[in-house]
Design an enzyme around this catalytic site. Structure first.
Site, short mmCIF file in Angstrom:
data_model
loop_
_atom_site.label_atom_id
_atom_site.label_comp_id
_atom_site.label_asym_id
_atom_site.label_seq_id
_atom_site.Cartn_x
_atom_site.Cartn_y
_atom_site.Cartn_z
N LYS A 1 86.30 -21.69 -20.07
CA LYS A 1 87.21 -20.57 -20.18
C LYS A 1 86.92 -19.67 -21.33
CE LYS A 1 92.05 -20.12 -20.97
NZ LYS A 1 93.38 -20.95 -21.01
N LYS B 1 86.68 -19.09 -16.01
CA LYS B 1 87.86 -18.15 -16.13
C LYS B 1 87.52 -17.32 -17.26
CE LYS B 1 92.80 -18.60 -17.37
NZ LYS B 1 93.80 -19.36 -17.96
N1 LIG Z 1 96.51 -22.07 -21.54
C1 LIG Z 1 96.59 -20.89 -21.70
C2 LIG Z 1 96.32 -19.90 -20.06
N2 LIG Z 1 96.72 -20.40 -19.06
C3 LIG Z 1 96.49 -19.33 -18.08
C4 LIG Z 1 95.99 -18.21 -18.75
C5 LIG Z 1 95.56 -17.13 -18.50
C6 LIG Z 1 96.15 -16.66 -16.92
C7 LIG Z 1 95.88 -15.41 -16.47
O1 LIG Z 1 95.30 -14.26 -17.18
O2 LIG Z 1 96.07 -15.04 -15.21
C8 LIG Z 1 96.05 -18.76 -20.27
C9 LIG Z 1 95.13 -17.84 -21.08
C10 LIG Z 1 95.79 -17.65 -22.27
O3 LIG Z 1 97.00 -17.39 -22.31
O4 LIG Z 1 94.89 -17.56 -23.59
#
Ligand SMILES: NCc1[nH]cc(CCC(=O)O)c1CC(=O)O
Length: 337
Positions: free
Chosen positions: A205, A259
């Site tokens: 991530k 991601k």
């Molecule tokens: N645990 C955090 C989380 N869970 C899903 C996303 C992003 C999903 C998206 O942008 O579609 C994020 C990122 C964040 O806020 O830093």
């Protein structure tokens, strides 16, 4: 051969365009295909009933109360979508320093899981255990004196994971990037009798600007102090991402995720090549919204780019894609047979 042309004889024997000449040849040589089985649909939850609340920064996407989510997921299952992923937008009053609501057995995410499992037993439910929807500071972990505490966060995430599994979650997907979380969650699930609950690691991530609209969706954008650079991976680092994924594989991840997606296709490919695990990409909120915004301005063909980007994930080695386009794609695929 007409000698006035500059294409020589050798080139003439190697004409790539022969296989591209007709629709039927193109179909014969097509290497990758997108099917409904490749789609995982992320949905946003809100408390209450009868609520479908559009998210301004994600045109076409809404937060849904549990009852509405159940209806929508039923439709997703009817279209053949194999799994959904849920993200809660909980009341501000319930958010605190440690994200304690993540440890409430019937919190919003667990209520949704239980209701969906009951009404739509044949769809897979993937739940995130990161703390950001539950904290008053928008970080994914426990914050003390400006530091995100790794081991304390892991302990809490494991307890939250067990509660999510108790509620009926099929796959725990930790996105908070704490070290050692996969092994700890595996042990916690097994100790609680959840041997069959899988783990899809948000293995790589990245610290990304593409998450912007998501933070509006779950109302953390105004809360977040600082950035997530001390736990997410730098977009500059590919080899580090591979090492991180290797640890997750060793610790027992069943599936890996990359991601964001499109800007990280090299990572998808390298991870699939290196480990051979089922590998998924998350086409995140910002990727969705930029396509939507340009399409709404008439600058690009949104439908075409939706299908193209998702197909490209398949070419890059992905076994599936978490995408906000899932329902649109599933309907399109159903229409086209
Ligand atoms: N645990 C955090 C989380 N869970 C899903 C996303 C992003 C999903 C998206 O942008 O579609 C994020 C990122 C964040 O806020 O830093």
């Amino acid at each position: 051969m007409d000698k006035t042309h500059l294409v020589d004889e050798v080139t003439g024997h190697r004409r790539m365009r022969r296989n591209r000449k007709a629709d039927w040849t193109r179909r014969m040589v097509q290497e990758n295909r997108l099917t409904v089985d490749d789609l995982i649909w992320p949905i946003f939850l809100v408390p209450g009933t009868g609520i479908v609340d559009p998210i301004a920064a994600m045109p076409g996407i809404s937060r849904m109360s549990v009852d509405k989510a159940v209806e929508a997921v039923k439709e997703a299952a009817d279209l053949g979508i194999p799994a959904i992923a849920t993200f809660p937008d909980i009341e501000m009053e319930l958010r605190d320093e440690t994200g304690s609501n993540s440890l409430v057995a019937d919190n919003l995410i667990n209520q949704a899981t239980a209701a969906i499992k009951k009404a739509v037993p044949n769809i897979g439910i993937i739940t995130d255990v990161a703390l950001d929807p539950f904290t008053s500071h928008g970080h994914d972990g426990i914050l003390r004196d400006g530091v995100i505490l790794n081991d304390e966060t892991v302990d809490q995430v494991v307890r939250a994971a067990v509660m999510q599994a108790d509620a009926g979650s099929d796959i725990i997907a930790p996105s908070e990037m704490m070290d050692g979380r996969i092994g700890a969650i595996r042990r916690g699930l097994d100790a609680a009798g959840h041997q069959d609950v899988g783990i899809m690691s948000y293995a790589t991530k990245f610290s990304s600007g593409f998450y912007g609209p998501y933070r509006e969706a779950i109302n953390t954008s105004g809360l977040l102090k600082g950035d997530k650079n001390s736990y997410y991976i730098s977009p500059a680092n590919g080899t580090e991402a591979l090492r991180d994924a290797a640890l997750d594989v060793e610790e027992g991840a069943d599936m890996l995720m990359v991601k964001p997606g499109l800007a990280y296709l090299d990572i998808c490919w390298r991870i699939k090549e290196a480990f051979g695990l089922p590998t998924y990409a998350y086409q995140v909120s910002g990727e969705y919204s930029q396509i939507k915004a340009a399409a709404m301005n008439g600058w690009i063909d949104g439908d075409r780019i939706m299908m193209e980007t998702l197909l490209c994930f398949k070419r890059a080695g992905c076994d599936g894609i978490l995408t906000y386009f899932a329902m649109d794609v599933a309907r399109k695929l159903a229409r086209n047979g």
